[in-house]
Design an enzyme around this catalytic site. Structure first.
Site, PDB file in Angstrom:
ATOM      1  N   LYS A  23       0.839  -1.218   0.000  1.00 27.02           N
ATOM      2  CA  LYS A  23       0.000   0.000   0.000  1.00 27.02           C
ATOM      3  C   LYS A  23       0.864   1.255   0.000  1.00 27.02           C
ATOM      4  CE  LYS A  23      -1.714   1.468   4.084  1.00 27.02           C
ATOM      5  NZ  LYS A  23      -1.452   2.870   4.482  1.00 27.02           N
ATOM      6  N   ASN A  24       1.817   1.308   0.926  1.00 30.50           N
ATOM      7  CA  ASN A  24       2.553   2.562   1.092  1.00 30.50           C
ATOM      8  C   ASN A  24       3.565   2.813  -0.021  1.00 30.50           C
ATOM      9  OD1 ASN A  24       1.038   3.156   3.280  1.00 30.50           O
ATOM     10  ND2 ASN A  24       2.551   2.501   4.804  1.00 30.50           N
ATOM     11  N   CYS A  33      -5.168  12.671  12.935  1.00 30.60           N
ATOM     12  CA  CYS A  33      -5.452  11.306  12.516  1.00 30.60           C
ATOM     13  C   CYS A  33      -6.041  10.576  13.704  1.00 30.60           C
ATOM     14  CB  CYS A  33      -4.171  10.711  11.959  1.00 30.60           C
ATOM     15  SG  CYS A  33      -3.612   9.188  12.619  1.00 30.60           S
ATOM     16  N   ARG A  47      -0.360  14.304  13.284  1.00 32.02           N
ATOM     17  CA  ARG A  47       0.661  13.841  12.336  1.00 32.02           C
ATOM     18  C   ARG A  47       1.025  15.036  11.453  1.00 32.02           C
ATOM     19  NH1 ARG A  47      -1.366   8.429   9.633  1.00 32.02           N
ATOM     20  NH2 ARG A  47       0.671   8.492   8.607  1.00 32.02           N
ATOM     21  N   ASP A  78       3.921   0.150  12.124  1.00 29.59           N
ATOM     22  CA  ASP A  78       2.719  -0.418  11.509  1.00 29.59           C
ATOM     23  C   ASP A  78       2.491  -1.884  11.891  1.00 29.59           C
ATOM     24  OD1 ASP A  78       2.300   2.020  10.345  1.00 29.59           O
ATOM     25  OD2 ASP A  78       3.141   1.460   8.401  1.00 29.59           O
ATOM     26  N   ARG A 107      -9.048  -0.224   3.991  1.00 34.52           N
ATOM     27  CA  ARG A 107      -8.174   0.830   3.467  1.00 34.52           C
ATOM     28  C   ARG A 107      -6.802   0.267   3.095  1.00 34.52           C
ATOM     29  NH1 ARG A 107      -7.553   6.164   6.806  1.00 34.52           N
ATOM     30  NH2 ARG A 107      -6.007   6.299   5.143  1.00 34.52           N
TER      31      ARG A 107
HETATM   32  N1  EPU Z   1       6.728  13.905  11.401  1.00 36.25           N
HETATM   33  C1  EPU Z   1       6.837  15.219  11.771  1.00 36.25           C
HETATM   34  N2  EPU Z   1       6.711  16.175  10.787  1.00 36.25           N
HETATM   35  C2  EPU Z   1       6.499  15.863   9.474  1.00 36.25           C
HETATM   36  C3  EPU Z   1       6.395  14.495   9.123  1.00 36.25           C
HETATM   37  C4  EPU Z   1       6.518  13.544  10.110  1.00 36.25           C
HETATM   38  O1  EPU Z   1       7.014  15.558  12.927  1.00 36.25           O
HETATM   39  O2  EPU Z   1       6.410  16.765   8.640  1.00 36.25           O
HETATM   40  C5  EPU Z   1       6.873  12.845  12.426  1.00 36.25           C
HETATM   41  C6  EPU Z   1       5.592  12.039  12.618  1.00 36.25           C
HETATM   42  O3  EPU Z   1       4.686  12.646  13.508  1.00 36.25           O
HETATM   43  C7  EPU Z   1       6.132  10.715  13.117  1.00 36.25           C
HETATM   44  C8  EPU Z   1       7.464  10.586  12.380  1.00 36.25           C
HETATM   45  O4  EPU Z   1       7.806  11.900  11.953  1.00 36.25           O
HETATM   46  O5  EPU Z   1       6.380  10.777  14.486  1.00 36.25           O
HETATM   47  C9  EPU Z   1       7.456   9.658  11.189  1.00 36.25           C
HETATM   48  O6  EPU Z   1       6.359   9.962  10.351  1.00 36.25           O
HETATM   49  P1  EPU Z   1       6.440   9.743   8.771  1.00 36.25           P
HETATM   50  O7  EPU Z   1       6.425  11.071   8.106  1.00 36.25           O
HETATM   51  O8  EPU Z   1       7.561   8.825   8.469  1.00 36.25           O
HETATM   52  O9  EPU Z   1       5.064   9.038   8.484  1.00 36.25           O
HETATM   53  P2  EPU Z   1       4.143   9.174   7.214  1.00 36.25           P
HETATM   54  O10 EPU Z   1       4.958   9.393   5.996  1.00 36.25           O
HETATM   55  O11 EPU Z   1       3.040  10.133   7.486  1.00 36.25           O
HETATM   56  C10 EPU Z   1       4.221   6.644   6.605  1.00 36.25           C
HETATM   57  C11 EPU Z   1       3.221   5.561   6.373  1.00 36.25           C
HETATM   58  C12 EPU Z   1       2.580   5.176   7.701  1.00 36.25           C
HETATM   59  C13 EPU Z   1       3.674   4.730   8.668  1.00 36.25           C
HETATM   60  C14 EPU Z   1       4.733   5.817   8.803  1.00 36.25           C
HETATM   61  C15 EPU Z   1       5.904   5.421   9.656  1.00 36.25           C
HETATM   62  C16 EPU Z   1       2.475   6.022   4.134  1.00 36.25           C
HETATM   63  C17 EPU Z   1       1.385   6.434   3.233  1.00 36.25           C
HETATM   64  N3  EPU Z   1       2.208   6.021   5.431  1.00 36.25           N
HETATM   65  O12 EPU Z   1       3.498   7.737   7.146  1.00 36.25           O
HETATM   66  O13 EPU Z   1       1.728   4.080   7.421  1.00 36.25           O
HETATM   67  O14 EPU Z   1       3.120   4.454   9.919  1.00 36.25           O
HETATM   68  O15 EPU Z   1       5.232   6.186   7.500  1.00 36.25           O
HETATM   69  O16 EPU Z   1       6.538   4.307   9.130  1.00 36.25           O
HETATM   70  O17 EPU Z   1       3.546   5.646   3.687  1.00 36.25           O
HETATM   71  C18 EPU Z   1      -0.071   2.613   7.811  1.00 36.25           C
HETATM   72  O18 EPU Z   1       0.199   2.069   6.739  1.00 36.25           O
HETATM   73  O19 EPU Z   1      -0.874   2.123   8.647  1.00 36.25           O
HETATM   74  C19 EPU Z   1       0.565   3.887   8.132  1.00 36.25           C
HETATM   75  C20 EPU Z   1       0.087   4.730   9.037  1.00 36.25           C
END
Ligand code: EPU
Length: 421
Positions: free
Chosen positions: A22-23, A116, A121, A305, A397
């Site tokens: 998915k991701n 979320c 997030r 995850d 999802r």
């Molecule tokens: N963070 C910040 N600021 C930002 C972005 C992130 O503070 O601008 C923090 C977040 O709050 C978190 C950490 O950095 O504490 C990591 O977040 P990340 O940005 O890596 O997460 P994401 O890109 O929003 C993706 C996956 C998530 C998965 C996370 C962590 C996708 C579409 N989503 O989210 O997947 O949990 O990386 O590995 O790729 C899921 O599939 O259930 C899911 C939530």
């Protein structure tokens, strides 16, 4: 809203090929915006987040066909650079259109994702990186309005390793003028999959799979075909399903390197595991679950995850363990529901302390988010009696027809459709 009805304690056995990640798909699909014309993505999972991304890209003018896990996305006629609230509110990953829209058109209007189910997030890192590349960003009426004449390369450093911020910055940088360096880039396999896709399109990227990505901007990119990597979280979820039911499974066409931390922890918990370069065999026939602590971290660490699923697993361990989430401090919505099934879990800040129960008992439980729902299904598969998991739209999802896959392995799980709960 559908629900699952699970009669637990059936031993799961067999072979399975997991779906595409998915991701990875949620990054590859919007990346196709960068190359005007028809891109083909193979091994795309048929799940609701992918359908949401399809709707969003169609809203912008993309022509899309999807069948048999192959998606073709023609972005030649994109006329609207807006990601409206109605799509973004369903799926935060919609924000992935920001980087590619800026790369190709120099403008984008994307609804702010908001909170979320389990807490804040933020996307500050995405926006800060884009600003460094010359983008003017205004927050107006709940939308990010982003404009730039020509993106310019920049030296970016992320304080926190972020999958989304790395993906967005990477997608913006490939058509920027000059060199972009992304320091402390995410090294999750889905980001490597994205970078390889961009490279195939003609992007110049060094350091794929490392924490430093160096991108030399090019003038244009061409549409190509790309394979989506397998879903390591679906794989891990299935392995725990089998472990919880004393089963035996062969996962095919998946590199164990995608989930080494999970495999090491499963072994520590008593499962017998054999791997080859493209398959994983897990034997839990005589498993007595050994309490095994995990602490989530960025790749190649134990994935956040998989945290909820591991918590369900440890609920039946022979003793106490803890699960600590260092990525999302509040991601514990599954815990009160697992407790309804007989689990003994307390939360202290970002740590779940789990005292293994002898048995779990079927009950009605409520899905609250994707991985929380997965943990409830796992607990239901192991519980005595009947478990009803309500609101499985959360599960839909991110898992492609999970109940069918589980049934193939011998689970007694059915979906009851279309009722209000
Ligand atoms: N963070 C910040 N600021 C930002 C972005 C992130 O503070 O601008 C923090 C977040 O709050 C978190 C950490 O950095 O504490 C990591 O977040 P990340 O940005 O890596 O997460 P994401 O890109 O929003 C993706 C996956 C998530 C998965 C996370 C962590 C996708 C579409 N989503 O989210 O997947 O949990 O990386 O590995 O790729 C899921 O599939 O259930 C899911 C939530």
């Amino acid at each position: 809203m559908d629900k699952f009805i699970i009669n637990g304690r059936k031993v799961l056995k067999g072979e399975l090929k997991v779906s595409g990640a998915k991701n990875a798909s949620l990054a590859l699909m919007p990346a196709s915006i960068l190359a005007a014309g028809k891109s083909i993505l193979k091994n795309t999972p048929e799940l609701n987040d992918v359908f949401t991304m399809i709707k969003l890209l169609k809203h912008m003018g993309a022509e899309i066909e999807f069948g048999d896990h192959i998606i073709s996305i023609n972005t030649g006629n994109i006329i609207d650079q807006t990601a409206p609230y109605e799509h973004v509110k369903k799926m935060r990953a919609s924000v992935y259109v920001l980087g590619p829209l800026l790369g190709r058109f120099g403008k984008a209007k994307v609804s702010l994702p908001g909170g979320c189910a389990w807490g804040p997030r933020p996307i500050n890192l995405h926006l800060d990186a884009l600003k460094k590349m010359g983008v003017e960003i205004n927050l107006v009426d709940g939308y990010i309005e982003a404009n730039v004449n020509k993106l310019r390369g920049a030296n970016i450093y992320f304080d926190i390793s972020s999958v989304g911020a790395t993906g967005n910055t990477l997608m913006a940088s490939v058509l920027a003028k000059g060199t972009t360096i992304i320091n402390n880039a995410a090294i999750e396999p889905e980001i490597a999959n994205l970078a390889q896709y961009l490279q195939k399109m003609g992007a110049k990227i060094d350091g794929i799979g490392t924490k430093t990505l160096t991108i030399e901007g090019v003038d244009d990119l061409h549409p190509v075909e790309m394979d989506t990597i397998p879903d390591r979280i679906e794989a891990g979820t299935m392995l725990i399903a089998v472990a919880l039911t004393n089963g035996l499974i062969t996962l095919k066409d998946i590199s164990p390197d995608l989930l080494s931390a999970v495999l090491v922890k499963l072994e520590a918990a008593g499962c017998k595991i054999q791997v080859t370069s493209n398959q994983i065999i897990l034997d839990a026939s005589n498993l007595e679950i050994i309490p095994t602590n995990v602490s989530t971290s960025i790749f190649p660490g134990f994935p956040t995850d998989m945290q909820a699923q591991w918590t369900a697993f440890m609920s039946l361990a022979n003793g106490a363990s803890y699960v600590k989430d260092t990525i999302y401090f509040d991601r514990f919505k599954h815990v009160p529901e697992l407790v309804r099934l007989g689990a003994n879990i307390t939360i202290n800040e970002n740590v779940a302390i789990i005292k293994g129960s002898k048995e779990l008992y079927g009950a009605k439980v409520m899905s609250t988010d994707l991985r929380a729902s997965a943990s409830l299904v796992l607990a239901g598969l192991a519980a005595k009696g009947t478990t009803e998991v309500l609101r499985v739209y959360h599960l839909d999802r991110g898992y492609q027809r999970i109940e069918q896959k589980l049934r193939l392995l011998g689970a007694d799980i059915i979906r009851e459709a279309g009722q209000e709960y």
